[in-house]
Write a protein that holds these residues in place. Structure first.
Motif, PDB file in Angstrom:
ATOM      1  N   PHE A  93      19.749  40.550  41.942  1.00 16.14           N
ATOM      2  CA  PHE A  93      20.508  39.555  42.703  1.00 16.14           C
ATOM      3  C   PHE A  93      19.845  39.115  44.001  1.00 16.14           C
ATOM      4  N   GLY A  94      18.701  39.699  44.337  1.00 16.03           N
ATOM      5  CA  GLY A  94      17.975  39.245  45.510  1.00 16.03           C
ATOM      6  C   GLY A  94      18.312  40.031  46.769  1.00 16.03           C
ATOM      7  N   GLU A  95      17.482  39.823  47.793  1.00 20.21           N
ATOM      8  CA  GLU A  95      17.578  40.587  49.036  1.00 20.21           C
ATOM      9  C   GLU A  95      18.879  40.319  49.788  1.00 20.21           C
ATOM     10  N   GLU A  96      19.311  39.061  49.804  1.00 18.28           N
ATOM     11  CA  GLU A  96      20.491  38.701  50.593  1.00 18.28           C
ATOM     12  C   GLU A  96      21.727  39.453  50.121  1.00 18.28           C
ATOM     13  N   VAL A  97      21.982  39.462  48.841  1.00 20.97           N
ATOM     14  CA  VAL A  97      23.139  40.166  48.294  1.00 20.97           C
ATOM     15  C   VAL A  97      22.976  41.677  48.462  1.00 20.97           C
ATOM     16  N   ALA A  98      21.737  42.167  48.290  1.00 16.11           N
ATOM     17  CA  ALA A  98      21.489  43.608  48.424  1.00 16.11           C
ATOM     18  C   ALA A  98      21.784  44.099  49.841  1.00 16.11           C
ATOM     19  N   VAL A  99      21.417  43.324  50.850  1.00 12.66           N
ATOM     20  CA  VAL A  99      21.684  43.711  52.243  1.00 12.66           C
ATOM     21  C   VAL A  99      23.183  43.794  52.497  1.00 12.66           C
ATOM     22  N   LEU A 100      23.934  42.838  51.958  1.00  9.63           N
ATOM     23  CA  LEU A 100      25.379  42.838  52.148  1.00  9.63           C
ATOM     24  C   LEU A 100      26.027  44.051  51.471  1.00  9.63           C
ATOM     25  N   THR A 118      28.554  31.860  48.289  1.00 10.46           N
ATOM     26  CA  THR A 118      28.278  32.513  47.003  1.00 10.46           C
ATOM     27  C   THR A 118      27.694  33.921  47.152  1.00 10.46           C
ATOM     28  N   PRO A 119      26.679  34.159  48.015  1.00  8.98           N
ATOM     29  CA  PRO A 119      26.169  35.529  48.143  1.00  8.98           C
ATOM     30  C   PRO A 119      27.249  36.524  48.577  1.00  8.98           C
ATOM     31  N   THR A 120      28.171  36.083  49.434  1.00  7.62           N
ATOM     32  CA  THR A 120      29.244  36.976  49.880  1.00  7.62           C
ATOM     33  C   THR A 120      30.179  37.308  48.727  1.00  7.62           C
ATOM     34  N   ILE A 121      30.513  36.310  47.913  1.00  6.97           N
ATOM     35  CA  ILE A 121      31.379  36.546  46.754  1.00  6.97           C
ATOM     36  C   ILE A 121      30.701  37.509  45.779  1.00  6.97           C
ATOM     37  N   ALA A 122      29.423  37.289  45.530  1.00  9.46           N
ATOM     38  CA  ALA A 122      28.687  38.183  44.619  1.00  9.46           C
ATOM     39  C   ALA A 122      28.639  39.600  45.169  1.00  9.46           C
ATOM     40  N   ALA A 123      28.379  39.730  46.469  1.00  7.07           N
ATOM     41  CA  ALA A 123      28.316  41.060  47.086  1.00  7.07           C
ATOM     42  C   ALA A 123      29.669  41.754  47.013  1.00  7.07           C
ATOM     43  N   ALA A 124      30.763  41.003  47.171  1.00  4.22           N
ATOM     44  CA  ALA A 124      32.096  41.591  47.073  1.00  4.22           C
ATOM     45  C   ALA A 124      32.341  42.156  45.680  1.00  4.22           C
ATOM     46  N   LEU A 125      31.917  41.437  44.659  1.00  5.19           N
ATOM     47  CA  LEU A 125      32.087  41.915  43.283  1.00  5.19           C
ATOM     48  C   LEU A 125      31.277  43.177  43.026  1.00  5.19           C
ATOM     49  N   ILE A 183      31.373  30.861  59.364  1.00  6.18           N
ATOM     50  CA  ILE A 183      30.379  31.045  58.306  1.00  6.18           C
ATOM     51  C   ILE A 183      30.557  29.989  57.223  1.00  6.18           C
ATOM     52  N   ALA A 184      31.805  29.736  56.844  1.00  9.47           N
ATOM     53  CA  ALA A 184      32.070  28.754  55.791  1.00  9.47           C
ATOM     54  C   ALA A 184      31.615  27.359  56.197  1.00  9.47           C
ATOM     55  N   ASP A 185      31.656  27.074  57.511  1.00  6.61           N
ATOM     56  CA  ASP A 185      31.256  25.764  58.001  1.00  6.61           C
ATOM     57  C   ASP A 185      29.757  25.665  58.290  1.00  6.61           C
ATOM     58  N   ALA A 186      29.044  26.776  58.137  1.00  6.54           N
ATOM     59  CA  ALA A 186      27.623  26.795  58.499  1.00  6.54           C
ATOM     60  C   ALA A 186      26.857  25.736  57.705  1.00  6.54           C
ATOM     61  N   ALA A 187      26.027  25.006  58.402  1.00  9.68           N
ATOM     62  CA  ALA A 187      25.278  23.929  57.749  1.00  9.68           C
ATOM     63  C   ALA A 187      23.931  24.401  57.221  1.00  9.68           C
ATOM     64  N   SER A 188      23.492  25.602  57.635  1.00  5.10           N
ATOM     65  CA  SER A 188      22.178  26.086  57.226  1.00  5.10           C
ATOM     66  C   SER A 188      22.201  26.518  55.769  1.00  5.10           C
ATOM     67  N   ALA A 189      21.010  26.690  55.226  1.00  2.00           N
ATOM     68  CA  ALA A 189      20.894  27.099  53.828  1.00  2.00           C
ATOM     69  C   ALA A 189      21.483  28.484  53.612  1.00  2.00           C
ATOM     70  N   SER A 190      21.288  29.366  54.589  1.00  2.00           N
ATOM     71  CA  SER A 190      21.895  30.686  54.526  1.00  2.00           C
ATOM     72  C   SER A 190      23.062  30.728  55.477  1.00  2.00           C
ATOM     73  N   ALA A 191      24.152  31.296  55.039  1.00  2.07           N
ATOM     74  CA  ALA A 191      25.348  31.344  55.869  1.00  2.07           C
ATOM     75  C   ALA A 191      25.375  32.576  56.761  1.00  2.07           C
TER      76      ALA A 191
END
Length: 581
Positions: free
Chosen positions: A124-131, A98-105, A372-380
């Motif tokens: 949108f938070g730090e994660e999306v902003a960094v991307l 989801t953060p990657t999709i949001a950052a792409a938009l 990345i899509a298979d990542a099990a962690s909370a953050s991908a």
């Protein structure tokens, strides 16, 4: 990015873009349901692949992008928001989070509107902003001719912490290449050539072959339209007959798998046009079936069953000696794993066969995006740290800081050129290097200090020259001595930008040390005439104190100035021997 696919507003300046964006925000808003209609397919696809995804984030990102880009148009005449939406759809197809999709938009909002990265971070938070920040180009009006190089440098540095930045950039460039026909001819060629030199190699290095193949063909069509059309026509004309001729081999393989109790599929894997053109050197007369297709064996079970399938393939059709490549036991530098073999069918035709598990196939197609899509962690987020398959990026990060803007892009192009070999340390650690690399490149890839003190090398247990050529599979042991230094001749022999930059730096420091030694010797002799020892003045701190007084950070710099005659030796002796010092 905006510039690669027909900038917003058809090339309008930044002030105009901001005015239009501001005007759009003052216009009477439509109901959100109407505004979201173009994004419905994206939302469905993302929910399908991520059932627990928070779609409200994606909805908000699209609405913000739609509002900020309102009034902006692409070269095609379409609303500009169709571009970030298309980039997000490419990434959704790859299964990105989801953060990657949001950052792409949102990826062009900071660059092309008056929206700031601070506003984006707050919303949108730090994660999306960094991307988003990672893929945002630097302002050309501020950076001038260095803007392109420094933008790539920033993107690479950001990618070290989160590889999704590179994935977004590749999806962005892919869509811009798909719409490249709306650009003027000179710009089409520039973008296509830059993509082949920089972005396509990044796609390959990240194992994203599905993107690489399409980008290859789009660049091919733009740079060589006649050759592309001829290749496409030849493939179209011969495809049906090629499939008919290859079907008996596929059937033999299916029967052989069944006899070996291996569950799987045997299918034709179409080669892309640019690969066909390159391999045939444009000679398309009598295009062979094997030049259009490879045979792909997809094993349903465990990875070990690929070797059983290999035996079945070799039992079905005669293998050609020396053409087995095991990328399962020895994966490529980009996570690619597969068995490659070459066989002769009953008619005498040579066929290329790839054998891999279904899991390997997904990784072979989508690379880091699948990881990345298979990542099990909370953050991908995926980082470079500890990943052998991203050793090339770690080395890139190591040398980029020493390169000027002028050298950076050229060195980057050299580092990304196709072709690579896998070499090994005596303990079995893989060191990927470009083709024609030397033991000097190997030494600096291990550690700069090992490179600086190298005096010899053992290749497969035998002494070899430091400037000799390394081959795939070589086991390399570097011999060092603590007092050894790089030779200027090494600069002619090395192939990696990292080694070249590190050798330059070591030689520069060495020359500075040599000059400093000469100056110190001159000063010591002058002081001895006064009955004193320079070593005593250094031990008391007098030498360092005078150096600081004269504006030097270290005594060695002062000694170098003595050798260069920029500091008069008599004046310096007087200061050093001043009893009131």
């Amino acid at each position: 990015m905006a510039s690669a696919g027909g900038g917003p507003g058809g090339g309008q300046g930044g002030a105009t873009r901001r005015f239009r964006a501001a005007a759009g925000r003052l216009a009477r808003p439509r109901p959100d349901a109407d505004k979201l209609r173009p994004a419905e397919g994206l939302l469905r696809n993302h929910r399908l692949q991520h059932p627990k995804a928070d779609l409200s984030v994606v909805r908000r990102a699209y609405l913000v992008a739609e509002r900020l880009h309102d009034g902006q148009l692409r070269k095609s005449g379409e609303p500009y928001v169709t571009h970030p939406l298309a980039v997000a759809e490419i990434l959704a197809d790859l299964g990105m989070d989801t953060p990657t999709i949001a950052a792409a938009l949102l990826h062009d909002t900071v660059e092309d509107t008056d929206y700031t990265i601070a506003e984006l971070r707050a919303e949108f938070g730090e994660e999306v902003a960094v991307l988003v920040d990672g893929v945002t180009k630097l302002d050309g009006s501020k950076w001038g001719v260095t803007a392109e190089a420094e933008t790539f440098r920033k993107m690479i540095l950001t990618s070290a912490a989160d590889l999704r930045v590179l994935v977004i950039k590749l999806a962005d460039r892919l869509h811009n290449l798909r719409t490249l026909g709306f650009q003027p001819r000179h710009k089409q060629e520039r973008i296509a050539r830059a993509s082949l030199e920089l972005l396509v190699p990044f796609a390959e290095r990240l194992g994203m072959y599905s993107l690489k193949r399409e980008m290859d063909d789009l660049c091919f069509a733009s740079l060589f339209p006649e050759e592309h059309a001829a290749c496409a026509a030849a493939v179209a004309a011969g495809e049906e007959e090629a499939r008919r001729q290859l079907e008996p081999a596929l059937q033999r393989f299916r029967e052989a798998l069944a006899d070996s109790n291996v569950s799987g599929q045997v299918v034709l894997h179409r080669r892309h046009l640019y690969a066909i053109h390159t391999d045939t050197k444009g000679n398309l007369d009598g295009l062979l079936p094997a030049e259009m297709f490879r045979i792909l064996v997809l094993v349903d079970g465990l990875d070990q069953e690929c070797y059983v399938a290999l035996g079945a393939v070799h039992a079905a059709l005669h293998p050609i000696p020396g053409h087995l490549k095991d990328f399962i036991a020895l994966p490529r530098f980009n996570m690619y794993r597969s068995l490659h073999t070459r066989v002769i069918d009953q008619g005498g035709s040579v066929l290329d066969v790839m054998i891999r598990s279904t899991r390997m196939h997904r990784m072979a197609e989508y690379g880091i995006a699948a990881s990345i899509a298979d990542a099990a962690s909370a953050s991908a987020a995926e980082t470079v740290t500890g990943r052998i398959d991203l050793e090339w990026l770690r080395r890139l990060l190591a040398w980029q800081n020493d390169a000027t803007s002028a050298d950076f892009l050229e060195s980057l192009r050299g580092d990304l050129r196709p072709g690579s070999i896998a070499t090994f340390t005596p303990r079995g650690h893989v060191i990927p290097l470009p083709a024609h690399a030397t033991p000097i490149d190997f030494a600096y890839a291990l550690d700069p200090e090992i490179g600086n003190h190298a005096i010899g090398v053992l290749v497969n247990g035998r002494l070899a020259a430091l400037n000799s050529r390394l081959y795939n599979g070589a086991v390399v042991e570097i011999l060092t001595a603590p007092d050894a230094n790089p030779s200027p001749e090494w600069l002619r022999d090395v192939k990696t930008p990292a080694a070249r930059l590190l050798i330059h730096r070591a030689l520069t420091e060495q020359r500075a040390d040599d000059v400093s030694t000469v100056g110190r010797r001159m000063l010591a002799k002058a002081i001895e005439a006064r009955g004193l020892e320079l070593l005593d003045l250094e031990a008391s701190g007098a030498s360092r104190l005078v150096a600081r007084h004269l504006g030097f950070l270290e005594s060695d710099q002062m000694y170098a100035a003595v050798a260069a005659n920029t500091v008069r030796i008599d004046d310096l002796v007087a200061k050093l021997t001043d009893p009131d010092l």
